[in-house]
Scaffold this motif. Structure first.
Motif, PDB file in Angstrom:
ATOM      1  N   THR A 106     -19.118 -70.675   9.383  1.00  0.00           N
ATOM      2  CA  THR A 106     -20.096 -70.610  10.658  1.00  0.00           C
ATOM      3  C   THR A 106     -19.845 -71.990  11.663  1.00  0.00           C
ATOM      4  O   THR A 106     -20.146 -73.014  11.175  1.00  0.00           O
ATOM      5  CB  THR A 106     -21.391 -70.220  10.298  1.00  0.00           C
ATOM      6  N   ARG A 184     -19.873 -72.787  25.051  1.00  0.00           N
ATOM      7  CA  ARG A 184     -20.307 -71.535  24.438  1.00  0.00           C
ATOM      8  C   ARG A 184     -19.094 -70.836  23.835  1.00  0.00           C
ATOM      9  O   ARG A 184     -19.221 -70.075  22.892  1.00  0.00           O
ATOM     10  CB  ARG A 184     -21.129 -70.808  25.809  1.00  0.00           C
ATOM     11  N   HIS A 185     -18.116 -70.918  24.655  1.00  0.00           N
ATOM     12  CA  HIS A 185     -16.727 -70.077  24.237  1.00  0.00           C
ATOM     13  C   HIS A 185     -16.421 -70.676  22.754  1.00  0.00           C
ATOM     14  O   HIS A 185     -16.183 -69.898  21.733  1.00  0.00           O
ATOM     15  CB  HIS A 185     -15.804 -70.408  25.042  1.00  0.00           C
ATOM     16  N   ILE A 187     -18.055 -71.874  20.251  1.00  0.00           N
ATOM     17  CA  ILE A 187     -18.877 -71.472  19.187  1.00  0.00           C
ATOM     18  C   ILE A 187     -19.118 -70.023  19.302  1.00  0.00           C
ATOM     19  O   ILE A 187     -18.704 -69.606  17.876  1.00  0.00           O
ATOM     20  CB  ILE A 187     -20.586 -72.010  19.742  1.00  0.00           C
ATOM     21  N   SER A 188     -19.147 -69.203  20.184  1.00  0.00           N
ATOM     22  CA  SER A 188     -19.349 -67.854  19.922  1.00  0.00           C
ATOM     23  C   SER A 188     -18.234 -66.954  20.110  1.00  0.00           C
ATOM     24  O   SER A 188     -18.096 -65.885  19.430  1.00  0.00           O
ATOM     25  CB  SER A 188     -20.224 -67.455  21.088  1.00  0.00           C
ATOM     26  N   ASN A 191     -15.569 -69.605  17.233  1.00  0.00           N
ATOM     27  CA  ASN A 191     -16.089 -69.910  15.838  1.00  0.00           C
ATOM     28  C   ASN A 191     -15.530 -71.284  15.641  1.00  0.00           C
ATOM     29  O   ASN A 191     -15.359 -71.518  14.402  1.00  0.00           O
ATOM     30  CB  ASN A 191     -15.722 -68.970  14.879  1.00  0.00           C
ATOM     31  N   ARG A 222     -24.657 -68.841  29.258  1.00  0.00           N
ATOM     32  CA  ARG A 222     -25.342 -67.529  28.577  1.00  0.00           C
ATOM     33  C   ARG A 222     -26.041 -66.948  29.647  1.00  0.00           C
ATOM     34  O   ARG A 222     -26.031 -65.805  30.159  1.00  0.00           O
ATOM     35  CB  ARG A 222     -26.150 -67.861  27.367  1.00  0.00           C
ATOM     36  N   GLU A 237     -27.980 -68.374  20.041  1.00  0.00           N
ATOM     37  CA  GLU A 237     -26.420 -68.207  20.284  1.00  0.00           C
ATOM     38  C   GLU A 237     -25.491 -69.389  19.929  1.00  0.00           C
ATOM     39  O   GLU A 237     -24.599 -69.347  19.398  1.00  0.00           O
ATOM     40  CB  GLU A 237     -26.044 -67.570  21.466  1.00  0.00           C
ATOM     41  N   LEU A 238     -26.094 -70.691  20.372  1.00  0.00           N
ATOM     42  CA  LEU A 238     -25.416 -71.716  20.209  1.00  0.00           C
ATOM     43  C   LEU A 238     -25.508 -72.486  18.578  1.00  0.00           C
ATOM     44  O   LEU A 238     -24.750 -73.355  18.263  1.00  0.00           O
ATOM     45  CB  LEU A 238     -25.895 -72.875  21.216  1.00  0.00           C
ATOM     46  N   ARG A 239     -26.283 -71.862  17.984  1.00  0.00           N
ATOM     47  CA  ARG A 239     -26.460 -72.330  16.612  1.00  0.00           C
ATOM     48  C   ARG A 239     -26.639 -73.898  16.643  1.00  0.00           C
ATOM     49  O   ARG A 239     -25.710 -74.671  15.894  1.00  0.00           O
ATOM     50  CB  ARG A 239     -25.370 -71.818  15.713  1.00  0.00           C
TER      51      ARG A 239
END
Length: 387
Positions: A106, A184-185, A187-188, A191, A222, A237-239
């Motif tokens: 993750t 964001r890109h 992470i989400s 990955n 986001r 979403e960013l964990r």
């Protein structure tokens, strides 16, 4: 959005891709400023008397060292070798805690305290590398990228650029929207984990506090993408995982004391040219004692404001921060909060080493030097002195 379109969108700030590595390394091998920087540290006498020869030898050495390196992964294999050597020669131990609680497949946004310009994320990377995990993409301020070769080196090592020099509110907003979108890109969509400091610049006084403005920036993308998204969803979403790094000794502590003293007495501090580069070199080559790196827990509560997120990051960073004998001895020497001092792990050798270092600090800088080591203990206990 296609991968090519995404690459173009973030082309000016993103790290280099594998298919760009060979060309960038070839460019570096012929960059006079880069080669001169190498020779100043590796061949100082030759660089002084025959700079053209020193430069030629450095170029040959770079090509030999980088032969067969055609991907970021292979480059980081080389970096891992130098990290191992640096750990063996400048530290007395490196301990990692908390990483085993995080899923290996993750991506996370590791957001941590900041002591050293390059080593903080380097130690995060080394911990991940040793555990067989993918390394992070590293946020680095454009104020540090004073030379094209420095930019090339950083972007080869998976660094992306944080805009600090943009002029005007509109330019800054555009730059931070792009930065937020890239993180964001990563992470989400990709990955791919990211490392980011919890505030702009190093905490030179040893006081770790997350900046809510960083949190606002992180949620921009986001909220732009989905106007109905809640703040809590944007954070989840960013964990985000708070990270604490603690050095028993900071090779740049005396320079930081000078800066803190100047700010206090004169209200300003003017950096000399390439001071940050020298700080990078000092951090890498200087004695650091022991190092502790702690990975916290994912932020997944129903946060409502950036301030709440910043408070939780700060709490986890302070809880995970390891206090070494240097911190306890500095707290004792400062005369502040004697009830907080814990000497249970302090040996006579620790005290002798600390005393020797303190005695080398000019008298007018000692309070500022001590504060860097005492403040983490005071901050955790909520006992920082008023300034």
């Amino acid at each position: 959005m296609t991968q090519q379109a995404t690459q173009d969108l973030y082309e000016n700030i993103r790290p280099y891709h594998d298919d760009e590595v060979a060309d960038v390394l070839a460019r570096l091998a012929h960059n006079p400023e880069f080669l001169d920087a190498i020779t100043r540290y590796r061949l100082p006498r030759l660089a002084q008397y025959a700079p053209w020869l020193a430069r030629a030898l450095a170029g040959i050495a770079v090509k030999r060292q980088m032969r067969g390196v055609d991907s970021v992964g292979k480059l980081q294999d080389h970096i891992a070798y130098y990290m191992r050597r640096m750990l063996a020669t400048t530290t007395d131990g490196f301990e990692v805690t908390g990483l085993d609680k995080l899923d290996s497949d993750t991506a996370y946004l590791f957001i941590g305290n900041h002591r050293d310009i390059t080593l903080d994320p380097a130690f995060v990377n080394y911990a991940l590398y040793q555990a067989g995990r993918n390394t992070v993409r590293i946020a680095i301020g454009d104020n540090l990228l004073q030379k094209p070769y420095v930019t090339d080196l950083m972007r080869l090592n998976k660094s992306f650029i944080v805009p600090r020099s943009a002029k005007g509110k509109r330019a800054m907003l555009t730059a931070y929207q792009a930065l937020s979108g890239y993180i964001r890109h990563s992470i989400s969509v990709d990955n791919h984990s990211v490392w980011l400091a919890q505030r702009e610049g190093r905490a030179k006084n040893g006081i770790d506090r997350a900046d809510p403005a960083i949190i606002k920036m992180l949620t921009m993308a986001r909220r732009q993408h989905d106007k109905e998204a809640s703040f809590a969803d944007a954070i989840r979403e960013l964990r985000m995982v708070p990270v604490s790094i603690s050095y028993e000794y900071d090779p740049c502590d005396l320079q930081k004391a000078r800066e803190l003293h100047a700010l206090h007495t004169e209200g300003r501090y003017e950096k000399v040219e390439f001071e940050d580069i020298r700080s990078i070199v000092a951090g890498i080559t200087g004695a650091k004692g022991r190092i502790h790196l702690n990975f916290g827990e994912v932020l997944d509560a129903d946060f409502e404001t950036p301030d709440q997120v910043a408070e939780e990051i700060t709490r986890q960073v302070l809880d995970g921060y390891h206090l070494f004998p240097s911190h306890e001895l500095a707290l004792e020497a400062s005369g502040l909060a004697p009830d907080l001092i814990d000497m249970s792990e302090v040996t006579s050798a620790d005290r002798e080493r600390f005393t020797t270092r303190l005695e080398s600090v000019p008298g007018h800088l000692r309070d500022w030097w001590l504060a860097q080591y005492a403040n983490p203990a005071l901050n955790r206990a909520g006992r920082l002195p008023e300034t």
